[in-house]
Structure formats: structure tokens, C-alpha cells
Design a protein around this motif. Structure first.
Motif: not given
Length: 379
Positions: A129-138, A214-227, A247-252
Motif C-alpha cells: 500500500x505505497x505510492x507508485x510515485x515514491x515506490x523506491x525499490x518496489x 524519513x526523508x527517503x522515498x517521500x515527498x521532499x521538504x520545501x519551504x512552501x510545501x513542507x511535506x 548513503x541515504x542521509x547526509x550526516x547533518x
């Protein structure tokens, strides 16, 4: 059985770091713990080491060349648990990638036996039950909307062993599905989603208490559309999965999540190539190439899980993200225990199961104990 007394330079408990500290184990359980000089000569001493609870991996697909989606998932699970135990993971979930309902139903039924036997802590459905647009390796063709009948079918096949389900709340019936999933006593996790901030908040209000990597395979963070990421991270009732592999996330961002109101949960999202050789693998019917420490789909280069182990995640968090060791350990132990409602593990506390890991001064695994029994760590 005579008790085992273990001393270490540091013992990480829920309340404090004991420097130095000691733990006594009797009949597979923690019988006592304290700071300072141990009450007698210890049976095992680690003067430069850190004694921590055994790691808990809430999101893992495989390792050692095996996957929970294999034709014989029960046999694979025993091998997967063994190879990750060498790296300090004493409790793990079986995460299943998207497949047909028939395949998932059979896999869930087979793995449920191992949950009931105590080999696994539970089952995590990451799909279908995942989004086809953010499916990653599915596999896109196997994704589906969360109709009540299919949810009932898989949850009932699990006989109460499905502990977590990842879902994209924007799908038709998504919010109702979250209520249905939590009605079975499972954690509903927002993930693989294109939900906006407001819808993610609605998903939390409907009962979702976790965010899948979190942050991977989901709508990106944006200053007008935080997601969805911001909605998840600003809520102290939410547990936020973190893949701390560089690999998946920057250390920050690892540091940012760990310092957010949400509770960070380190996961591996490991696929079959973890603790195995690099090369080509199958992940839910998709071809994955593992090279230079990364797993990516051959078709489009998308990240396809990881080859991470939780000890490596803790080291990365400390060395590269600047997270204090005690906080990194708790993100790999008590936070996942709390997320999944596991009350017998995840903490060094009197009466709990004696699942322990010893980290050397370099934070490499020096020793592993599960239920009071020592196991050989990875060489």
C-alpha cells in the motif's frame, strides 16, 4: 545456574551512563546493575568497552545472502538473524517488500511461526500500500490501494504477529486503512508517500505513530510545501526511522532527526547483500546491483535498501553526525522497543531479558549476549 557478572568502562542504562558499571545476569535475565566497583570479581571485564542493550532492528529485509521474501522465508529468517546477531542485533523484525497478496499471505504465515517461537520480534509489511510515485525499490505493478479486505487478509494471516505496516496515506482509503491497521494492534507508519504536510498530520491524528525511513522515498521538504517529513519530526508522539549509513542521509540530517521532537529509531533497511559479497541480487523481483557499499536498482539507479548493520549505524552517527554515544545507542535499542511495544528488551534494567552488546573503544562489536548466552561476534 550461577550468575554471570560483567563489568565495563561504561554501561548505558535508560537513566544514565554508569562509568564504570557492571551488570549481573542470572537465568537469562538481568538480575542487577550498578555503578562503580562490581560486588565481586567479574566473569567478563571490558575496561575500555561500553556495555549496551542488544540492538533492535525494526526494519530489515535480509542479510548473509538471504531475504525474508525468499521462497522459504522461515529458513532465510534463521540465517538472517544469525548474521546480524554477530553485529549486535539481538532482536529484529522481518520486513517484506511489495509482492502479490498470495505471496505475502504465504510469507506472513510462515514467518508468524518464527515470531511465536521467539526467533523474530514481528513482521513489517513495507507494501503493497505505497505510492507508485515514491515506490523506491518496489514493483509498481504489484502496488495497490488499501482496501479493507486485503488488509484483513494479511493481518489475519499473521495471527497477531504483524507489528508494523508502512502506508501512503494519500491513497484512496488511506486514512481509514491506518485506523484499521492500528485496530489490529500494529504500528501504522507513514512512508513511500507523496502526502503533503496537512495530510501527514491527518495520518498522525488517525493513529500513525511512525515514519518509514524519513526523508527517503517521500515527498521532499520545501519551504512552501513542507511535506510529510516535517509533520512527522515535529511530533513527540512519532518515531522516525533513520538509515544512518552515509548513503541515504547526509550526516547533518541524521543529527537533525536525532535532535527533533520525534524519537529517532535507527534501522538498517538491509537487503540480502548485508554481511555478504557485492554483486547482483533480487529484491522483490527487481534486479539490484551492490557495489562500493551501495545497493541500487539496475533499471534506474534508485537506492534499493542498504547493506548496513546496526553497529555500523551507531558508529556513523557518533563519528560523522556528532551524536553522543548514549543517544545513538538508545536510537538502536530503547526507542525501537518503545515503537514496537517490546517491553522485555531494549534496556539494561533488572528483570529484562539479558540481551547485551559490548562495544570496544573503536565502537566495533566485541561481544554479544542473547538471553544470557554469549555468541561469537563478527571477526
Amino acid at each position: 545456574m550461577s550468575p554471570t557478572l560483567i563489568s565495563a568502562a561504561r554501561v548505558i542504562t535508560p537513566e544514565a551512563v554508569l562509568e564504570p558499571g557492571w551488570v549481573e545476569v542470572r537465568s537469562g535475565r538481568i538480575s542487577a546493575a550498578g555503578s562503580g566497583t562490581p560486588p565481586r570479581e567479574p566473569d567478563a571485564s571490558y575496561p575500555d568497552g561500553t556495555l549496551a542493550p542488544g540492538f533492535i532492528d525494526a526494519h530489515i529485509h535480509g542479510g548473509g545472502g538471504f531475504s525474508f521474501n525468499d521462497a522459504d522465508p522461515a529458513a532465510a529468517a534463521v540465517r538472517i538473524a544469525a548474521v546480524h546477531r554477530e553485529h549486535g542485533t539481538t532482536t529484529l523484525m522481518a520486513s517484506l517488500v511489495t509482492a502479490s497478496l498470495e505471496h505475502l499471505e504465504a510469507a506472513v504465515a510462515a514467518l508468524a511461526d518464527l515470531v511465536e517461537e521467539g526467533v523474530l520480534a514481528g513482521i513489517h509489511l513495507e507494501g503493497p500500500w505505497l505510492s507508485p510515485y515514491h515506490r523506491g525499490a518496489h514493483t509498481k505493478s504489484l502496488l495497490r490501494t488499501p482496501d479493507p479486505a486485503s488488509i484483513d487478509r494479511l493481518m489475519l494471516a499473521g495471527r497477531g504477529t504483524i507489528k508494523m505496516v508502512t502506508i501512503a496515506p494519500e491513497l484512496e482509503g488511506g486514512l481509514a486503512a491506518i485506523r484499521q491497521i492500528t485496530g489490529y494492534g500494529a504500528v501504522a507508519a507513514v512512508g513511500h508517500t507523496g502526502a503533503d504536510y496537512d495530510l501527514a498530520r491527518q495520518a498522525i491524528a488517525a493513529g500513525a505513530t511512525a515514519g518509514t525511513h524519513v526523508f527517503n522515498a517521500m515527498r521532499s521538504l520545501h519551504h512552501r510545501e513542507p511535506g510529510p517529513a516535517l509533520a512527522l519530526l515535529e511530533d513527540p508522539a512519532v518515531f522516525a526511522e533513520v538509515i544512518a549509513d552515509g548513503v541515504h542521509l547526509h550526516p547533518s540530517l541524521v543529527r537533525f532527526i536525532a535532535g527533533s521532537p520525534a524519537r529517532a529509531v535507527f534501522v538498517t533497511d538491509a537487503m540480502a547483500a548485508a554481511c555478504a559479497h557485492e554483486g547482483t541480487y533480487d529484491l522483490g523481483g527487481l534486479e539490484v546491483r551492490v557495489a562500493d557499499g551501495e545497493a541500487r536498482l539496475v533499471s534506474n539507479g534508485a537506492i534499493a535498501g542498504s547493506i548496513l548493520t546496526l553497529d555500523a549505524a551507531v558508529r556513523h552517527a557518533v563519528r560523522h553526525a556528532g551524536i553522543p554515544l548514549a543517544d545513538a545507542v538508545r536510537a538502536a535499542t530503547q526507542n525501537p522497543a518503545d515503537m514496537l511495544g517490546l517491553t522485555d528488551v531494549g534496556r539494561i534494567r533488572q528483570g529484562l531479558r539479558a540481551d547485551l552488546v559490548v562495544l570496544g573503544g573503536d565502537l566495533e562489536v566485541a561481544a554479544v549476549m542473547k538471553a544470557g548466552e554469549w555468541f561469537q561476534p563478527a571477526s
